[in-house]
Design a protein around this motif. Structure first.
Motif, PDB file in Angstrom:
ATOM      1  N   SER A   1      32.883  34.842  46.436  1.00 29.25           N
ATOM      2  CA  SER A   1      33.992  34.395  47.450  1.00 29.25           C
ATOM      3  C   SER A   1      35.029  33.801  46.382  1.00 29.25           C
ATOM      4  CB  SER A   1      33.681  33.412  48.187  1.00 29.25           C
ATOM      5  OG  SER A   1      32.974  33.984  49.247  1.00 29.25           O
ATOM      6  N   THR A   2      34.484  33.360  45.383  1.00 23.03           N
ATOM      7  CA  THR A   2      35.492  32.775  44.519  1.00 23.03           C
ATOM      8  C   THR A   2      36.308  33.724  43.765  1.00 23.03           C
ATOM      9  OG1 THR A   2      34.178  30.870  44.099  1.00 23.03           O
ATOM     10  CG2 THR A   2      35.595  31.166  42.356  1.00 23.03           C
ATOM     11  N   TRP A   3      35.557  34.804  43.182  1.00 26.08           N
ATOM     12  CA  TRP A   3      36.163  35.956  42.674  1.00 26.08           C
ATOM     13  C   TRP A   3      37.147  36.475  43.669  1.00 26.08           C
ATOM     14  CZ3 TRP A   3      36.262  41.196  44.181  1.00 26.08           C
ATOM     15  CH2 TRP A   3      37.014  41.872  43.337  1.00 26.08           C
ATOM     16  N   ALA A   4      36.803  36.886  44.897  1.00 25.41           N
ATOM     17  CA  ALA A   4      37.771  37.282  45.762  1.00 25.41           C
ATOM     18  C   ALA A   4      38.869  36.377  46.150  1.00 25.41           C
ATOM     19  CB  ALA A   4      37.029  37.492  47.281  1.00 25.41           C
ATOM     20  N   LEU A   5      38.742  35.014  45.919  1.00 23.52           N
ATOM     21  CA  LEU A   5      39.641  34.184  46.106  1.00 23.52           C
ATOM     22  C   LEU A   5      40.928  34.523  45.119  1.00 23.52           C
ATOM     23  CD1 LEU A   5      41.131  31.992  47.888  1.00 23.52           C
ATOM     24  CD2 LEU A   5      39.833  30.513  46.041  1.00 23.52           C
ATOM     25  N   TRP A   6      40.232  34.514  43.861  1.00 27.11           N
ATOM     26  CA  TRP A   6      41.285  34.757  42.683  1.00 27.11           C
ATOM     27  C   TRP A   6      42.079  35.804  42.724  1.00 27.11           C
ATOM     28  CZ3 TRP A   6      43.307  30.621  40.526  1.00 27.11           C
ATOM     29  CH2 TRP A   6      42.547  29.527  40.219  1.00 27.11           C
ATOM     30  N   PHE A   7      41.071  36.999  42.953  1.00 29.49           N
ATOM     31  CA  PHE A   7      41.782  38.395  43.161  1.00 29.49           C
ATOM     32  C   PHE A   7      42.795  38.403  44.034  1.00 29.49           C
ATOM     33  CE2 PHE A   7      42.212  42.899  43.968  1.00 29.49           C
ATOM     34  CZ  PHE A   7      42.190  43.612  42.897  1.00 29.49           C
ATOM     35  N   HIS A   8      42.414  37.862  45.171  1.00 31.65           N
ATOM     36  CA  HIS A   8      43.494  37.989  46.316  1.00 31.65           C
ATOM     37  C   HIS A   8      44.626  37.169  46.072  1.00 31.65           C
ATOM     38  CE1 HIS A   8      44.128  39.171  50.579  1.00 31.65           C
ATOM     39  NE2 HIS A   8      44.709  38.192  50.983  1.00 31.65           N
ATOM     40  N   PHE A   9      44.642  35.894  45.465  1.00 34.46           N
ATOM     41  CA  PHE A   9      45.739  34.983  45.039  1.00 34.46           C
ATOM     42  C   PHE A   9      46.377  35.914  44.162  1.00 34.46           C
ATOM     43  CE2 PHE A   9      47.299  31.972  42.106  1.00 34.46           C
ATOM     44  CZ  PHE A   9      48.110  31.282  42.902  1.00 34.46           C
ATOM     45  N   LEU A  10      46.018  36.371  43.216  1.00 35.47           N
ATOM     46  CA  LEU A  10      46.882  37.067  42.038  1.00 35.47           C
ATOM     47  C   LEU A  10      47.459  38.318  42.564  1.00 35.47           C
ATOM     48  CD1 LEU A  10      44.504  36.745  38.970  1.00 35.47           C
ATOM     49  CD2 LEU A  10      46.340  35.494  39.409  1.00 35.47           C
ATOM     50  N   ALA A  11      46.642  39.298  43.348  1.00 35.85           N
ATOM     51  CA  ALA A  11      47.370  40.344  44.080  1.00 35.85           C
ATOM     52  C   ALA A  11      48.633  39.847  44.966  1.00 35.85           C
ATOM     53  CB  ALA A  11      46.313  41.102  44.730  1.00 35.85           C
TER      54      ALA A  11
ATOM     55  N   ALA B   1      41.971  39.152  34.908  1.00 35.26           N
ATOM     56  CA  ALA B   1      42.296  37.736  35.123  1.00 35.26           C
ATOM     57  C   ALA B   1      41.432  37.076  36.209  1.00 35.26           C
ATOM     58  CB  ALA B   1      43.914  37.478  35.426  1.00 35.26           C
ATOM     59  N   SER B   2      41.249  37.744  37.350  1.00 30.55           N
ATOM     60  CA  SER B   2      40.307  37.194  38.389  1.00 30.55           C
ATOM     61  C   SER B   2      39.084  37.111  37.892  1.00 30.55           C
ATOM     62  CB  SER B   2      40.301  38.373  39.589  1.00 30.55           C
ATOM     63  OG  SER B   2      39.649  39.363  39.225  1.00 30.55           O
ATOM     64  N   VAL B   3      38.441  37.818  36.918  1.00 31.04           N
ATOM     65  CA  VAL B   3      37.190  37.829  36.381  1.00 31.04           C
ATOM     66  C   VAL B   3      37.132  36.321  35.393  1.00 31.04           C
ATOM     67  CG1 VAL B   3      35.271  38.677  34.756  1.00 31.04           C
ATOM     68  CG2 VAL B   3      36.332  39.918  36.569  1.00 31.04           C
ATOM     69  N   VAL B   4      38.342  36.353  34.864  1.00 29.89           N
ATOM     70  CA  VAL B   4      38.507  35.194  33.773  1.00 29.89           C
ATOM     71  C   VAL B   4      38.516  33.856  34.367  1.00 29.89           C
ATOM     72  CG1 VAL B   4      39.805  34.223  32.074  1.00 29.89           C
ATOM     73  CG2 VAL B   4      39.226  36.346  31.710  1.00 29.89           C
ATOM     74  N   LEU B   5      39.455  34.062  35.461  1.00 29.97           N
ATOM     75  CA  LEU B   5      39.333  32.571  36.277  1.00 29.97           C
ATOM     76  C   LEU B   5      38.276  32.308  37.065  1.00 29.97           C
ATOM     77  CD1 LEU B   5      43.059  33.128  37.607  1.00 29.97           C
ATOM     78  CD2 LEU B   5      42.497  31.365  36.064  1.00 29.97           C
ATOM     79  N   THR B   6      37.227  33.213  37.495  1.00 25.68           N
ATOM     80  CA  THR B   6      35.985  32.952  38.334  1.00 25.68           C
ATOM     81  C   THR B   6      35.346  32.420  37.168  1.00 25.68           C
ATOM     82  OG1 THR B   6      36.435  34.734  39.716  1.00 25.68           O
ATOM     83  CG2 THR B   6      34.289  33.790  39.501  1.00 25.68           C
TER      84      THR B   6
END
Length: 129
Positions: free
Chosen positions: A77-87, A115-120
């Motif tokens: 969910s953290t990865w999904a949040l970062w990915f969705h935020f960046l997209a 970036a989503s993986v790095v931020l996670t």
């Protein structure tokens, strides 16, 4: 029409033949992550409900959240949040007419994934430190 040999006709290209471009994959993942974050939200809501109720419900909610399954749901969910935020940020640029060229869209899609993986990972490091 009845004498047409349909057995030798080629099939139309499908996913086995056609490779989706990174921008299409990113777009699909943006929609998927928007819905997938609900799993993490439900787990956190259950944990908060257990904290408010106390007793056996708290023990159940806390053990579920701290289990390997709960950890996996929260990290995903953290990865999904970062990915969705960046997209979503990229979509603001798209709405302004910026980054719509094929090569720019490809590069931004790859950048969002990295970036989503790095931020996670950074979120995990900050949590455990």
């Amino acid at each position: 029409m009845a004498d047409v040999n349909r057995g030798n006709r080629p099939l139309s290209p499908h996913l086995q033949v056609y490779r989706l471009p990174p921008a299409a994959i990113s777009s699909i993942l943006n929609r998927v992550t928007g819905h997938a974050m609900v799993a993490g939200l439900l787990l956190i809501a259950f944990w908060l409900l257990g904290a408010a109720a106390g007793g056996g419900l708290w023990d159940t909610a806390n053990s579920l959240t701290r289990s390997w399954f709960g950890w996996l749901v929260l990290v995903a969910s953290t990865w999904a949040l970062w990915f969705h935020f960046l997209a979503g940020i990229r979509h603001f640029f798209y709405d302004a007419g910026i980054g719509l060229e094929i090569e720019e869209a490809r590069k931004s899609s790859i950048a969002i994934a990295i970036a989503s993986v790095v931020l996670t990972l950074l979120s995990l490091v900050l949590y455990y430190v």
